[in-house]
Write an enzyme that holds these catalytic residues in place. Structure first.
Site: not given
Ligand code: BES
Ligand code: ZN
Ligand code: MN
Length: 499
Positions: A265, A277, A288, A347, A349, A351
């Site tokens: 990713k 966010k 990321d 968010d 994204e 996946r």
């Molecule tokens: N890049 C983030 C995950 C992340 C969060 C990595 C904190 C490192 C530190 C990912 O894209 C994301 O935002 N995931 C969301 C998914 C949710 C919207 C289902 C999450 O983990 O909150």
């Molecule tokens: Zn992300």
């Molecule tokens: Mn995200």
């Protein structure tokens, strides 16, 4: 890139100058060389140990400055502790380097001998690997050295005095390649998104061609022609175009052998998009793309050490931004697989990017196995903290191999469950699937989303959100971006896919 630490292996008979590190076991167990330094110094070293109550405990250290009768400016005693649990020479190298840095000791040398006798060449090579990894710091944007910029104080070179220098140097070759891969991954993770967008990242990956990696960069027109609508949807809010990079290392004696594939990713910055966010800590989302960084570092390491394997690395590079062209919650998008996705949270994204990258690698390469890496969910940190990355797999054998490689390298993994009950959470009324599940088990539903894009290939997904950035500092890493995964996957390749 900062100048890497130079390591030299030389015969034991020369006299060290500068700072000399003497390794000391439990209860002041010292090698012959250590004892002879003490003798030359008229017993000053052992006397200092008594005064300083230094007994050789693991990770302890004691320095004797300008001892009489020896050439060295400083003798630095470093404790190895008891023989059990077994010594980890990479860690020892890291803590030796940590001690040298904190003393601004340069030049520096280590005597590769313990009370048990000469340290094996492979162990010395591990020590040197640990030292190189510890001496890394991200200095690209520092115009002057500063206190928080420690390893500006790192010795530029480390001399290892040992019984069999040629063998140690030989063993160090592949570790140096590995360290270069880890440090490349760290550099990429640490670099902010303003200077490392998808295009710039792809350019960095292109440099791997110098090491013999075949690199292709797919541009917007090519991604559109391939119908990578999920990956493209993530990038569509950004002013900067998306890229997909394909890196191939063909090192197997059978050039036609099916490769092992690594998919990363590469969200160069994740604002969350329209499902934005919160501001606090958002700067961390420059990391990321750690999955993509790991894949790039790994491909460099495999090529530099001329691994006897066919490996392909695929990274999806996009920026997730909110704008007038961004995807919206509720949008239904396509994907290269033909499946449709209802985007309920922009968010989620990563996946979407991986869905197309995973499909592509299977269509084009029919790999033996696929390992993907992604800073995919915050939920994995809730589950596992920062000690383990989450491991999800459809294949027990691959999962077992990965777990073992993790234990061996200290880049530890913890297997998480997968079953149809979680998968059902992704069913959508309006499309083939939603891009999020329910409130709980977020890292697991994310893994199930990816699984919907896996055909019948052995596959493992590593959720590295807790370990690849803002990670725990260790003996071998002081950097924000840890380079997690490069050593782990290099070990997986060595143990199971080479030859
Ligand atoms: N890049 C983030 C995950 C992340 C969060 C990595 C904190 C490192 C530190 C990912 O894209 C994301 O935002 N995931 C969301 C998914 C949710 C919207 C289902 C999450 O983990 O909150
Ligand atoms: Zn992300
Ligand atoms: Mn995200």
């Amino acid at each position: 890139m900062p100048d890497p630490l130079e390591v030299r292996f030389v015969p034991l008979d020369r006299t060290p100058k500068g700072t000399v590190v003497v390794l000391v076991g439990h209860e002041l167990a010292m090698a012959a060389s250590g004892k002879s330094i003490d003798r030359a110094a008229g017993g000053q070293i052992l006397k200092a140990c008594k005064v300083g109550r230094f007994v050789g405990a693991r990770k302890s250290a004691l320095e004797v400055l300008s001892p009489n009768g020896v050439d060295a400016d400083r003798v630095l005693l470093i404790g190895l502790g008891e023989a059990e649990p077994a010594l980890d020479w990479v860690e020892i190298g890291g803590s030796v380097m940590g001690q040298l840095i904190s003393r601004k000791a340069k030049p520096a040398a280590v005597i590769g001998e313990t009370s048990e006798g000469p340290v094996a060449p492979a162990d010395l090579a591990d020590l040197a690997l640990g030292a190189v990894l510890r001496s890394y710091s991200f200095r690209k944007f520092k115009t002057k050295p500063s206190a928080d910029n420690d390893s500006a104080a790192a010795p530029g070179e480390l001399t290892v005095y040992c019984r069999a220098p040629e063998e140690a140097a030989e063993a160090f070759q592949r570790r140096r390649a590995l360290a270069e891969g880890v440090n490349l991954a760290r550099d990429l993770v640490n670099e902010p998104a303003n200077t490392l967008g998808p295009v710039e990242f792809a350019e960095r990956a292109q440099r791997l061609a110098d090491a013999g990696v075949e690199v292709e960069v797919l541009d917007m027109a090519q991604l559109e022609a391939l119908k990578m609508q999920a990956l493209l949807a993530v990038g569509q809010g950004s002013a900067r175009p998306s890229r997909l990079v394909v890196m191939q290392w063909t090192g197997s004696s059978n050039r036609k052998a099916k490769p092992i594939a690594f998919v990363g990713k590469g969200v160069v910055f994740d604002t969350g998009g329209i499902s934005m966010k919160p501001a606090k800590g958002m700067e961390d989302m420059k990391g990321d793309m750690a999955g993509a960084a790991c894949v790039t570092g790994l491909m460099l390491a495999l090529a530099k050490r001329k691994a006897a394997v066919n490996a392909v690395g695929i990274i999806g590079l996009v920026e997730n931004m909110p704008s007038g062209t961004a995807m919206r919650p509720g949008d239904i998008i396509g994907s290269m697989s033909g499946q449709t996705i209802e985007v309920l949270n922009t968010d989620a994204e990563g996946r979407l990017v991986l869905a197309d990258a995973l499909w592509y690698v299977q269509e084009r390469f029919k790999p033996k196995a696929i390992v993907d890496l992604a800073t995919l969910t915050g939920a994995i940190m809730v589950a596992l903290g920062k000690e383990h990355a989450g491991l999800f797999s459809n294949n027990d054998r691959l999962a077992g191999w990965l777990k073992e490689a993790g234990d061996a390298t200290g880049e530890r993994l913890w297997r998480m469950p997968m079953d149809t009950a979680y998968d059902k959470e992704l069913d959508s009324k309006n499309a083939d699937m939603k891009n999020i599940g329910g409130a709980y088990g977020g890292s697991i539903t994310a893994a199930h989303f990816l699984k919907r894009f896996i055909q019948d290939t052995a596959w493992a997904h590593l959720d590295i959100a807790g370990v690849a950035m803002a990670s725990n500092r260790t003996e071998t890493n002081e950097s924000w971006g840890s380079g997690f995964g490069v050593r782990l996957l290099d070990r997986l390749v060595t143990d199971h896919y080479e030859g």
